[in-house]
Design a protein around this motif. Structure first.
Motif, short mmCIF file in Angstrom:
data_model
loop_
_atom_site.label_atom_id
_atom_site.label_comp_id
_atom_site.label_asym_id
_atom_site.label_seq_id
_atom_site.Cartn_x
_atom_site.Cartn_y
_atom_site.Cartn_z
N LYS A 18 -16.26 -71.52 65.67
CA LYS A 18 -15.69 -70.44 66.45
C LYS A 18 -14.48 -70.91 67.23
O LYS A 18 -13.46 -70.22 67.30
CB LYS A 18 -16.75 -69.89 67.40
CG LYS A 18 -16.28 -68.68 68.18
CD LYS A 18 -17.41 -68.10 69.02
CE LYS A 18 -16.95 -66.84 69.77
NZ LYS A 18 -18.06 -66.27 70.59
N ASP A 36 -17.08 -54.07 53.09
CA ASP A 36 -16.23 -55.23 52.76
C ASP A 36 -14.95 -54.67 52.13
O ASP A 36 -14.95 -54.25 50.96
CB ASP A 36 -16.95 -56.18 51.80
CG ASP A 36 -16.20 -57.48 51.61
OD1 ASP A 36 -15.05 -57.59 52.10
OD2 ASP A 36 -16.75 -58.38 50.95
N MET A 58 -11.39 -56.57 56.29
CA MET A 58 -12.32 -56.04 57.29
C MET A 58 -13.74 -56.11 56.74
O MET A 58 -13.99 -55.73 55.60
CB MET A 58 -11.97 -54.59 57.63
CG MET A 58 -12.81 -54.03 58.78
SD MET A 58 -12.52 -52.27 59.10
CE MET A 58 -13.40 -51.55 57.72
N TYR A 112 -17.90 -55.36 57.91
CA TYR A 112 -18.94 -54.91 58.84
C TYR A 112 -20.28 -55.07 58.14
O TYR A 112 -20.54 -54.48 57.09
CB TYR A 112 -18.74 -53.44 59.24
CG TYR A 112 -19.84 -52.95 60.15
CD1 TYR A 112 -19.81 -53.22 61.51
CD2 TYR A 112 -20.93 -52.25 59.63
CE1 TYR A 112 -20.83 -52.80 62.35
CE2 TYR A 112 -21.96 -51.81 60.46
CZ TYR A 112 -21.90 -52.09 61.82
OH TYR A 112 -22.93 -51.68 62.64
N ILE A 167 -23.36 -60.78 66.76
CA ILE A 167 -22.36 -61.54 67.52
C ILE A 167 -23.06 -62.28 68.66
O ILE A 167 -23.91 -61.71 69.38
CB ILE A 167 -21.29 -60.60 68.09
CG1 ILE A 167 -20.60 -59.86 66.94
CG2 ILE A 167 -20.25 -61.39 68.89
CD1 ILE A 167 -19.92 -60.74 65.93
N ARG A 188 -20.64 -56.14 64.94
CA ARG A 188 -19.31 -55.64 65.26
C ARG A 188 -18.40 -55.76 64.04
O ARG A 188 -18.69 -56.49 63.09
CB ARG A 188 -18.71 -56.42 66.44
CG ARG A 188 -19.46 -56.21 67.75
CD ARG A 188 -18.80 -56.95 68.89
NE ARG A 188 -19.55 -56.75 70.13
CZ ARG A 188 -19.19 -57.33 71.29
NH1 ARG A 188 -18.12 -58.12 71.34
NH2 ARG A 188 -19.93 -57.11 72.39
N GLN A 208 -15.46 -57.07 61.91
CA GLN A 208 -14.71 -58.31 61.77
C GLN A 208 -13.38 -57.98 61.06
O GLN A 208 -13.37 -57.32 60.02
CB GLN A 208 -15.49 -59.33 60.94
CG GLN A 208 -16.91 -59.57 61.43
CD GLN A 208 -17.70 -60.42 60.48
OE1 GLN A 208 -17.22 -61.45 59.99
NE2 GLN A 208 -18.94 -60.01 60.22
N LEU A 209 -12.29 -58.46 61.62
CA LEU A 209 -10.97 -58.12 61.09
C LEU A 209 -10.10 -59.37 61.05
O LEU A 209 -10.05 -60.14 62.02
CB LEU A 209 -10.30 -57.05 61.94
CG LEU A 209 -8.93 -56.55 61.46
CD1 LEU A 209 -9.05 -55.88 60.09
CD2 LEU A 209 -8.32 -55.58 62.47
N LYS A 210 -9.42 -59.54 59.90
CA LYS A 210 -8.51 -60.67 59.74
C LYS A 210 -7.26 -60.18 59.01
O LYS A 210 -7.36 -59.46 58.01
CB LYS A 210 -9.18 -61.80 58.95
CG LYS A 210 -8.27 -62.99 58.70
CD LYS A 210 -9.01 -64.12 58.02
CE LYS A 210 -9.55 -63.72 56.67
NZ LYS A 210 -10.20 -64.86 55.99
#
Length: 434
Positions: free
Chosen positions: A268, A375, A396, A398, A404, A419, A421-423
């Motif tokens: 992390k 996904d 993205m 979920y 989390i 939550r 997740q975004l990249k």
């Protein structure tokens, strides 16, 4: 007596003039008689009927002029008009009733310039034959001791075998750099790189469609104060087999296998000692049967599987004991049965700008049906030339099973809900397709 002599001389004079004028009118020329009549001193009357047997080919006849009946012409004026351009020969030995034969041949030939369209005249050659005859020579026929045989060759037309396989291979590398030297606003130097490969094999023959694809991505970032950290890590394998009842249908009865994991440990924060993910921790496996709608021309496909087995594997003892990624504490796997919908669409939205939209939706029948795992990968490729290209990628995720974790003020670890997740990644690099 004197009166008789005057009459005889008058008749002789009229006869001579008559013969001279007949010679001149045997040329077919349209002349305005009203103008010429002002300077004539000879008169001739052209008869109305002419014997047909007196005509001879090649001779110009006075009988070709019938109107006006009365023609006034002067031989000297006719010669002045014709002789500069024609050769006029009179055969005085052949006397006819209406005159003598006249042979007229042109002296010049008119030439038209192709560019200016102007006309000019050049003299005609006097000689007709310019090539003299030469002697011809020959040789004896050659003989061969061995006879030459004609061999017939049977031509067999062979059609090339159709290629049922389609191969797609690509290797790319993206590089991003930020450097500061005495920068007033501050900042940290960093450099990042991303290595990506993709291999695809597609078999399509009449009723059968088999598509297999494997891709891998791995990225690192090195900052001045934080050191080396991982920015991307993924291994993905997908294989779909479909069969349709006829060649006109776009629907296939399909079975699909999907697998996804990562290469190395993930943290992390760069300073953390405990990894939050490792190789095969997690690893996702999907196996299902259903139907696939495929539009090859539009590069669009939809896969619907009402029976899909989803397995989550955590082959790491510490993460397994924590119950990470939805497994029970101490267990290494979690199995679910649900419905999977997967769509993929590739399209060139602008010249040299391609879009790839890959979306997976899954819901479990047994555990909290209605919660949808998402996904979604949306990427754009901006082609610069055959080698260089820029790319933008948004990923993205979920998953209701991924919770989390956060550390509170007292130092205790709290497990929160799932939550989004975004990249996002933007880079420029090289790509090699083969």
């Amino acid at each position: 007596m004197i009166r008789t002599i005057k009459i005889v001389f008058f008749l002789l004079f009229v006869s001579a003039v008559n013969a001279q004028v007949r010679d001149s009118v045997q040329v077919e020329i349209v002349i305005d008689t009203t103008v010429i009549s002002q300077s004539i001193d000879s008169i001739i009357m052209v008869p109305e009927e002419h014997p047909e047997n007196d005509r001879q080919p090649g001779s110009l006849r006075a009988d070709s002029i019938q109107k006006p009946r009365m023609i006034y012409i002067e031989r000297a004026l006719l010669d002045s008009l014709l002789r500069p351009y024609y050769n006029i020969e009179i055969d005085s030995t052949k006397k006819r009733i209406y005159g003598r034969d006249i042979l007229i041949t042109p002296k010049y030939r008119m030439v038209i310039d192709e560019k200016s369209s102007d006309t000019s005249y050049i003299p005609l050659p006097k000689k007709i034959e310019y090539f003299s005859k030469i002697k011809t020579y020959g040789i004896d026929t050659l003989g061969f001791s061995n006879a030459i045989e004609l061999i017939k060759i049977k031509r067999i037309k062979k059609a090339k075998k159709p290629v049922w396989w389609d191969h797609k291979n690509s290797i790319g590398f993206d590089l991003n750099e930020v450097a500061f030297v005495n920068w007033n606003s501050g900042g940290q130097n960093s450099v990042s790189g991303l290595f990506k490969v993709q291999f695809a094999r597609i078999y399509e023959k009449l009723y059968t469609l088999w598509s297999s694809e494997i891709s891998a991505r791995y990225g690192l970032n090195n900052q001045q104060n934080t050191g080396l950290i991982k920015t991307d890590d993924e291994i993905r394998l997908t294989s779909t087999f479909g069969y349709r009842k006829d060649t006109l249908s776009n629907w296939y009865f399909s079975a699909q296998v999907n697998f996804r994991t990562q290469f190395t440990d993930g943290y992390k924060n760069p300073d953390d000692e405990e990894a939050i993910s490792k190789f095969f921790a997690p690893a996702y496996f999907h196996l299902g049967i259903g139907s696939q709608f495929n539009l090859k021309e539009e590069r669009f496909s939809v896969y619907i599987s009402p029976l899909t087995l989803k397995s989550t594997y955590v082959f790491d003892e510490s993460l397994s004991n924590e119950g990470a990624f939805g497994v029970e504490p101490g267990e290494n796997a979690r199995h679910e049965l649900g419905i999977l919908i997967r769509t993929k669409w590739e399209k060139e939205i602008f010249p040299n700008v391609a879009m790839v939209n890959d979306l997976d939706l899954y819901s479990d029948y047994i555990n909290e049906f209605g919660n949808i795992d998402i996904d979604w990968v949306l990427s754009f490729q901006f082609k610069i030339n055959k080698v260089f290209q820029a790319s933008f990628r948004s990923h993205m995720i979920y998953d209701n099973d991924i919770k989390i974790k956060e550390t509170n003020e007292e130092g205790e670890v709290e497990i929160l809900g799932a939550r989004v997740q975004l990249k996002q990644q933007l880079g420029i690099g090289i790509i090699y397709n083969f």
